[in-house]
Enzyme design. Sequence first.
Site, short mmCIF file in Angstrom:
data_model
loop_
_atom_site.label_atom_id
_atom_site.label_comp_id
_atom_site.label_asym_id
_atom_site.label_seq_id
_atom_site.Cartn_x
_atom_site.Cartn_y
_atom_site.Cartn_z
CB SER A 233 101.95 -19.20 -25.73
OG SER A 233 101.69 -18.04 -26.47
CG ASP A 452 104.73 -20.39 -32.87
OD1 ASP A 452 103.85 -19.50 -32.95
OD2 ASP A 452 104.87 -21.14 -31.90
CG HIS A 482 100.95 -20.74 -30.77
ND1 HIS A 482 102.16 -20.09 -30.68
CD2 HIS A 482 100.27 -20.42 -29.63
CE1 HIS A 482 102.21 -19.40 -29.55
NE2 HIS A 482 101.08 -19.60 -28.90
#
Length: 513
Positions: A233, A452, A482
């Site tokens: 991320s 995602d 994710h």
Amino acid sequence: MARLVRWTALTAAAALLTAGCSGGSSDEDKDDGGRSSTAPSAAAPSGVPKALASQTLDWARCKGTDEAPAPDGDWQCATLRAPLDWSDPDGETIDLALIRSRASGDNRRGSLLFNFGGPGGSGVSMMPSYGDSVSSLHQRYDLVSWDPRGVAASEGVRCRTDEAIEAAESVDSTPDTAAEERAYLKDAADFGKGCEKAAGKLMKHVSTTDTARDMDLMRHVLGDEKLHYFGISYGTELGGVYAHLFPERVGRVVLDAVVDPGADTMGHAENQARGFQRALDDYLESTGQDPGQGSRKIAGLLERLDAEPLPTSSPGRKLTQTLALTGIVLPLYSESGWPALTSALEAAEEGDGSELLALADGYNERDPSGRYGTTTHSQRVISCLDDKQRPTVEETKKLLPRFEKVSPVFGAFLGWDTAGWCRDWPVAGQHETPEVSAPGAAPILVVGNTGDPATPYEGARRMADELGKDVGVVLTWKGEGHGAYGSGSDCVDSAVDAYLLKGTVPKDGKVCS
């Protein structure tokens, strides 16, 4: 108010799926210059005082805190000293909290540094729970993570009290009237003032660039010639910035759930609106609903909550529109959360907001006693120092129709967020978009997931392109949630393991279905 780009633990799906692959390896199994059994003679970062460059980490058993007990197993903790201000490395220092578990096998390569995202996520808290997911990597690498500056045990910032956070839950994040707009903007500005008071002089020194320089000092003190790194991320942006600053120090680097480095403030908000709507559409299809009709039904629920919040089983608390939206977001991070979303939405339609509130509390790190975590506080301090853009209310209102067209459920919230997130921020931002070009760096594996929600797939290709020719290598997973590694794809996990353990670089464009 919490942005939707958030650190999230990447956990395996409840039911593991067998995944097929296309594509192949472009390189033979080889070593890229790392050391397997002994620590290398690590290159010292330039300009770092000798006292910092030669420091020895005093590893010891981790201690428990009020928030969490000490981790089980052989986890050790230590403190690294780094310059508070990297433009004045001989000046004041800051302490950074580290955690590690030594390689479990005999053929040790070195350290593998993890950042789980946010910005603002605590690596010290997250690393032990993630250890089982990377047991294959643990055989050859010391697993290492840390709390970046301004986060948790590394002089973490808390911008307001728990009571003030709970009171702010009543502020409408998609204001419809002049009074609601004033309240929204005042709350945003007050948050910044609280951060300035809490952070003090640290406020100007928590940027992603500062943390990337911390990472290079960390690499050296850990005894590694090259940085081996797994960024998730926001951790992908941090990894890209490191590669730009220190291309010659890049070892084996994986970037998973990739932040688009070419998107500005408005671009990120629109990307997320598209990503979460895409994930919601996939969820609705999985339940047999038409995505358009299902989205309109959820949007109708949110409109009703805007006018009249729902009662919950939590004493004195109601489910507001913003809390409901937050509760919808959390289970979209992983396909395993979809059944909980179904149950919560059904309960809300029947007049009970308790389940959506519980999901929102999970996202906001609120425990049953009413204590909140500080991830959002650190995230805001870091991202508002990074980002120099400060969209006005007028600019936001002009773009709201476009955001709402992209997502009838998330568009308005994310649009308004651009005006409130860094409202009247007391410190100027540093750039419009981060610089991640890394000519001459070793190949970096960039992993994108087509489903995602928080970091849409398109960011992976953009990151690879900006890293540069022969540097960014894209691996695609056609999945949900994710992040890709550890999410149920044997194809993805095998490709990442082969890269990190053997140096086998997959063919750019390899697809795992």
